[in-house]
Design a protein around this motif. Sequence first.
Motif, short mmCIF file in Angstrom:
data_model
loop_
_atom_site.label_atom_id
_atom_site.label_comp_id
_atom_site.label_asym_id
_atom_site.label_seq_id
_atom_site.Cartn_x
_atom_site.Cartn_y
_atom_site.Cartn_z
N ASP A 1 36.02 121.63 120.15
CA ASP A 1 36.77 120.62 119.38
C ASP A 1 36.12 119.25 119.40
O ASP A 1 36.29 118.46 118.47
N LYS A 2 35.35 119.00 120.44
CA LYS A 2 34.68 117.70 120.51
C LYS A 2 33.51 117.64 119.51
O LYS A 2 33.21 116.59 118.95
N PHE A 3 32.85 118.79 119.31
CA PHE A 3 31.64 118.80 118.48
C PHE A 3 31.90 119.10 117.00
O PHE A 3 31.15 118.68 116.14
N VAL A 4 32.94 119.88 116.74
CA VAL A 4 33.16 120.37 115.38
C VAL A 4 34.22 119.52 114.69
O VAL A 4 35.21 119.14 115.30
N ARG A 5 33.98 119.22 113.41
CA ARG A 5 34.96 118.44 112.65
C ARG A 5 35.75 119.38 111.74
O ARG A 5 35.21 120.39 111.29
N PRO A 6 37.00 119.05 111.44
CA PRO A 6 37.79 119.95 110.58
C PRO A 6 37.10 120.20 109.24
O PRO A 6 37.16 121.30 108.69
N GLU A 7 36.39 119.19 108.70
CA GLU A 7 35.75 119.35 107.40
C GLU A 7 34.53 120.27 107.45
O GLU A 7 33.91 120.53 106.42
N ASP A 8 34.17 120.74 108.65
CA ASP A 8 33.09 121.72 108.74
C ASP A 8 33.53 123.10 108.24
O ASP A 8 32.70 123.98 108.02
#
Lengths: 339, 291
Positions: free
Chosen positions: A192-199
Amino acid sequence: MDNLFVICELENGTIADISLELLTKGRKLADQLGCKQEALIIGHKLKGLEKEAFDYGADVVWLADDARLEHYTTLPYTSIAVELFRQEKPQVALLGATSYGRDLGPRVSSALSSGLTADCTALEIGEHTDKRAGKTYKNLLLQIRPAFGGNIIATIINPEHKPQMATVREGVMKMEKCKEPRSGEVKKVDVDKFVRPEDFVVNVIERHMEESGVNLKGAPVIISGGYGVGSKENFEMLYQFAELIGAEVGASRAAVDAGFAEHDRQIGQTGVTVRPKLYIACGISGQVQHIAGMQESAMVISVNNDQEAPINKIADYAILGNVEDVIPKMIKYYKENSK
Amino acid sequence: MKNFKIIVLAKQVPDTRNVGKDAMKEDGTVNRAVLPAIFNPEDLNALEQALRIKDKYPGSTVTLLTMGPPRAAEIIREGLYRGADNGYLLTDRAFAGSDTLATSYALSRAIMKIGDFDFILAGRQAIDGDTAQVGPQVAEKLGVPQVTYAEEIVDIKKNKAVVRRRLEKGVETVESVFPLLITVTGTAPACRPRNAKLIMKYKRATTISERQNVSEDYIFMYDDRPFLNLPEWNVGDIEAEPERLGLSGSPTKVKKVENVVFQAKEAKVLEADNQSIEWLMKELISNHTLG
């Protein structure tokens, strides 16, 4: 800091062969560089996979485990690799030259402005002197790849940028477990720290993976056909002979392009690299791009009606004749003489 | 009905598929001069996918973008003959020596200058380098998603495109929002042939550099028919940072190039008669190579 990373690809829930090949090679490179080898595995339900990575030479295994990562999609996998590399600052990062590595690698290298060399067939550690700048670089990754349609071999370096990234062709490096049993450190990636929802704007809606029945890499004997076999029907002879002697059937690019054989049988730079104990090349002239994929065969028999065919230069036996005459004779005399 | 703005990235490449002996110099390097320059094959597959969108959604536009020496304008004309609407040539000595990263930076700057787009289509890879890197790197620089190894754009819904990908071991269908960059494989349908009317329309389309050689009598045409003017951009036009281009913008360096040499063996030559083949099969059986 300054370690070697392998981004591991998964196939049917286990680490793909190409990634084990990279870990095997990466172990040797890391020893030469005096650094650790770290594996990054991205996916879902990864528990237990670290063991295999350790067996093949990883010192550290990073697991990025999340239900949303079950199938590969470019953006979240890129975010994880990019952010982890920003944090860990590896000196080398390796991926397979598969549709996975060739989709992910360039995206990651662009985000990090680091150099990436595609489709390497050899990796070495060496030094480089830039004469103009009067500067010598030690312990660089020498990335060796065919270029220009396979007609030349280029050595590429990334002297000023890290990580030095490369994708490596499947099958060119050996896959070997370390002799001593090993273990190492498992680290969790905070997804969750590295990935963004818009990914998550690309979704896999359907997947049809066909389990290929062809195992060229593991075959002790390969009977391979080229354009000179003449037709798909003539290839049947090769299958018959292969079945008789327990061989696998391969093909040159020309034969595949002509529709004589399926794509997963292709041997060469744009196909599989093989090293069987016997390679029987039928109607294959022996272009560079083919020979590069089979030259390490222990014994090569060529069946060709042209004595000047380049394949004969690397063959142990060159039978001068047409494939459709020679193969039935080989079948006949094999049957008569085996037991 | 909706229409779309499509940009097709295309490259003029030497035809490496048929490299004869005369194409290799003594020192093992390639003599590019003897190889014909062609439209990169998979870029033609990409162009076809773009033209199919245009067929289905009239009013869509297909814009070609290529980077290369001045003569690369040839492939813009090739694209126009097949149905593209316009094209830009990116050419400047400062681009020379660019690796994929520097190339993708230059292309992304040019795309920003072209303006809005819904789709960027490109071949999966070019046959001179075979890297498959420029597409994804352009997508990253523009901050748009990518779908590589595409075989067909199956459907375009309200705000999503459905694309079928051809992977090593099968097919995968994905759905993505757009704007989106798609790279197309050689297994996709071949590009339609040149259209005779379009050849008539565009055969005198030229860049300003090419026009240096056009006779005075024709110059008036370019005022009357703006579509014959192929825009040519340099580093200044795309507002690129020079240090990110060419050799200085390329992290990868070529250390060495070698000819491919194989360990030659002395083959034992056998005739295809019964006796020789029986001898060989016995030999293979007795030394346990077979059986």
